[in-house]
Write an enzyme that holds these catalytic residues in place. Structure first.
Site, PDB file in Angstrom:
ATOM      1  N   HIS A 147      23.082 -16.187  -2.492  1.00  0.00           N
ATOM      2  CA  HIS A 147      23.034 -15.101  -1.492  1.00  0.00           C
ATOM      3  C   HIS A 147      22.948 -13.729  -2.167  1.00  0.00           C
ATOM      4  O   HIS A 147      22.356 -12.799  -1.614  1.00  0.00           O
ATOM      5  CB  HIS A 147      24.292 -15.121  -0.607  1.00  0.00           C
ATOM      6  N   HIS A 159      25.715 -21.889  -4.131  1.00  0.00           N
ATOM      7  CA  HIS A 159      25.112 -21.487  -2.849  1.00  0.00           C
ATOM      8  C   HIS A 159      25.444 -20.022  -2.552  1.00  0.00           C
ATOM      9  O   HIS A 159      24.569 -19.237  -2.183  1.00  0.00           O
ATOM     10  CB  HIS A 159      25.634 -22.417  -1.739  1.00  0.00           C
ATOM     11  N   GLU A 160      26.715 -19.641  -2.732  1.00  0.00           N
ATOM     12  CA  GLU A 160      27.120 -18.253  -2.447  1.00  0.00           C
ATOM     13  C   GLU A 160      26.488 -17.288  -3.441  1.00  0.00           C
ATOM     14  O   GLU A 160      26.079 -16.180  -3.068  1.00  0.00           O
ATOM     15  CB  GLU A 160      28.648 -18.126  -2.458  1.00  0.00           C
ATOM     16  N   GLN A 203      26.181 -11.472   3.658  1.00  0.00           N
ATOM     17  CA  GLN A 203      26.229 -12.107   4.972  1.00  0.00           C
ATOM     18  C   GLN A 203      26.993 -11.284   6.006  1.00  0.00           C
ATOM     19  O   GLN A 203      26.900 -11.570   7.204  1.00  0.00           O
ATOM     20  CB  GLN A 203      26.868 -13.508   4.875  1.00  0.00           C
ATOM     21  N   GLY A 215      32.579 -20.995   2.431  1.00  0.00           N
ATOM     22  CA  GLY A 215      32.134 -19.973   1.485  1.00  0.00           C
ATOM     23  C   GLY A 215      31.436 -18.851   2.234  1.00  0.00           C
ATOM     24  O   GLY A 215      30.905 -19.070   3.329  1.00  0.00           O
ATOM     25  N   CYS A 220      24.782 -23.261   6.213  1.00  0.00           N
ATOM     26  CA  CYS A 220      25.044 -21.865   5.893  1.00  0.00           C
ATOM     27  C   CYS A 220      25.419 -21.141   7.182  1.00  0.00           C
ATOM     28  O   CYS A 220      24.791 -21.349   8.216  1.00  0.00           O
ATOM     29  CB  CYS A 220      23.781 -21.235   5.302  1.00  0.00           C
ATOM     30  N   LEU A 221      26.444 -20.289   7.103  1.00  0.00           N
ATOM     31  CA  LEU A 221      26.886 -19.567   8.302  1.00  0.00           C
ATOM     32  C   LEU A 221      25.799 -18.623   8.818  1.00  0.00           C
ATOM     33  O   LEU A 221      25.836 -18.240   9.983  1.00  0.00           O
ATOM     34  CB  LEU A 221      28.173 -18.784   8.001  1.00  0.00           C
TER      35      LEU A 221
HETATM   36 NI    NI Z   1      25.211 -19.475   2.974  1.00  0.00          NI
END
Ligand code: NI
Length: 180
Positions: A142, A138-139, A51, A46, A96-97
């Site tokens: 953000h 989660h996304e 991000q 995701g 998370c990236l």
């Molecule tokens: Ni994330």
């Protein structure tokens, strides 16, 4: 088109509230594709526009990225909103990236109903459960400037942020206080 790089915490751009999009036009559809490229390359399941430094309410998700041999089934969502969430919850060890190699258990509703605009500007509604519901939530966090570490105890958050900064030692050390 270059693949946009991922912004890592702590970066103030990850704390911004993203703006709604008016419509999904060709430019925005391209942004969604660029985000997918970045996500597949990472690899991740995701990604939210903030991000990659774009403060717009756009997310992409593809659980198939977990297994390399699975066919891709990307979800592209603009202006996602949760219409309904179950009272039952599930706990997932989230990563998370933007917080590489950091993980923590986060509890969220098991099942959600979400409305969004797809890559062709069509309004869609879908139900999601289990991991898919977790990733979408989660996304969507953000888009509110919320990271999974904001959903764990202050103690745990401190440990994760110190670990992240330590792993990055040698590069410029940002101020961990940004998280408290
Ligand atoms: Ni994330």
């Amino acid at each position: 088109m270059a693949i946009p790089p991922i912004i890592e915490a702590p970066d103030p751009r990850l704390k911004q509230i993203a703006q709604s999009v008016e419509k999904v036009d060709a430019e925005l559809a391209r942004l969604m594709d660029d985000m997918l490229e970045t996500m597949y390359k990472a690899p991740g399941i995701g990604l939210a526009a903030p991000q990659i430094g774009v403060a717009k309410r756009v997310i992409v998700v593809d659980l198939a990225n977990e297994e390399e041999d699975e066919p891709r089934r990307p979800l592209r969502m603009a202006n996602p909103e949760i219409l309904w969430a179950s009272e039952t919850t599930r706990v997932h060890n989230e990563g998370c990236l933007s917080l590489p190699e950091q993980f923590a258990d986060v509890e969220r509703p098991t099942k959600i109903k979400v409305r969004y605009l797809d890559h062709e500007n069509q309004v869609r509604e879908m139900e999601a459960e289990d991991l898919l519901a977790t990733v979408i939530q989660h996304e969507m966090d953000h888009l509110e400037g919320v990271l999974f570490v904001d959903r764990v105890s202050k103690l745990k958050r401190g440990i994760l942020m110190r670990r992240l900064l330590k792993a990055r030692k040698g590069k410029a050390a940002p101020d961990a206080q940004a998280w408290s």
